[in-house]
Design a protein around this motif. Structure first.
Motif, short mmCIF file in Angstrom:
data_model
loop_
_atom_site.label_atom_id
_atom_site.label_comp_id
_atom_site.label_asym_id
_atom_site.label_seq_id
_atom_site.Cartn_x
_atom_site.Cartn_y
_atom_site.Cartn_z
N GLU A 20 -11.06 1.65 -7.91
CA GLU A 20 -10.65 1.58 -6.49
C GLU A 20 -11.55 0.61 -5.72
O GLU A 20 -11.07 -0.19 -4.92
CB GLU A 20 -10.76 2.96 -5.84
N LYS A 21 -12.83 0.71 -5.96
CA LYS A 21 -13.79 -0.15 -5.26
C LYS A 21 -13.54 -1.62 -5.59
O LYS A 21 -13.54 -2.47 -4.71
CB LYS A 21 -15.21 0.26 -5.67
N ASN A 24 -10.64 -3.02 -3.79
CA ASN A 24 -10.77 -2.89 -2.33
C ASN A 24 -9.78 -1.87 -1.77
O ASN A 24 -9.19 -2.07 -0.70
CB ASN A 24 -10.60 -4.24 -1.65
N GLU A 25 -9.61 -0.79 -2.46
CA GLU A 25 -8.73 0.31 -2.04
C GLU A 25 -9.58 1.44 -1.47
O GLU A 25 -10.72 1.62 -1.87
CB GLU A 25 -7.93 0.84 -3.23
N PRO A 26 -9.02 2.23 -0.57
CA PRO A 26 -9.76 3.40 -0.07
C PRO A 26 -9.98 4.39 -1.21
O PRO A 26 -9.11 4.57 -2.06
CB PRO A 26 -8.84 3.99 0.99
N ASN A 27 -11.15 4.99 -1.23
CA ASN A 27 -11.47 5.93 -2.30
C ASN A 27 -10.88 7.30 -2.05
O ASN A 27 -10.89 7.79 -0.93
CB ASN A 27 -12.98 6.04 -2.48
N GLU A 30 -15.33 10.06 -2.22
CA GLU A 30 -16.53 9.22 -2.07
C GLU A 30 -17.68 9.66 -2.98
O GLU A 30 -18.62 8.91 -3.18
CB GLU A 30 -16.99 9.23 -0.61
#
Length: 76
Positions: A20-21, A24-27, A30
């Motif tokens: 995801e990171k 560049n996607e929202p996790n 976290e």
């Protein structure tokens, strides 16, 4: 395609967090706590409009437990 989308552990997996990171996607989570066993990730390099993009896809994982569509519930 990344097999993580149909895995029971997608919401707690450190490997998927990294993917995801990179995309560049929202996790989803976290602070994932699950470390999968022997996951194999394909790394694809794409050139689009003179920009280099990196795409990661997990293609094998010993921890994979099938749960089709599990990821759909995390993005409502």
């Amino acid at each position: 395609m990344c097999i993580c989308l149909n895995c029971k552990y997608i919401n707690i997996c450190k490997q998927y967090f990294l993917i995801e990171k990179t995309h560049n996607e929202p996790n989803i989570n976290e602070t994932p706590k699950f470390l999968p066993l022997q996951s194999i990730t394909n790394i694809n390099f794409l050139v689009k409009k003179k920009t280099l993009e990196v795409e990661l896809d997990v293609v094998e994982c010993l921890s994979f437990k099938e749960k089709p569509g599990n990821w759909l519930g995390f993005f409502k």
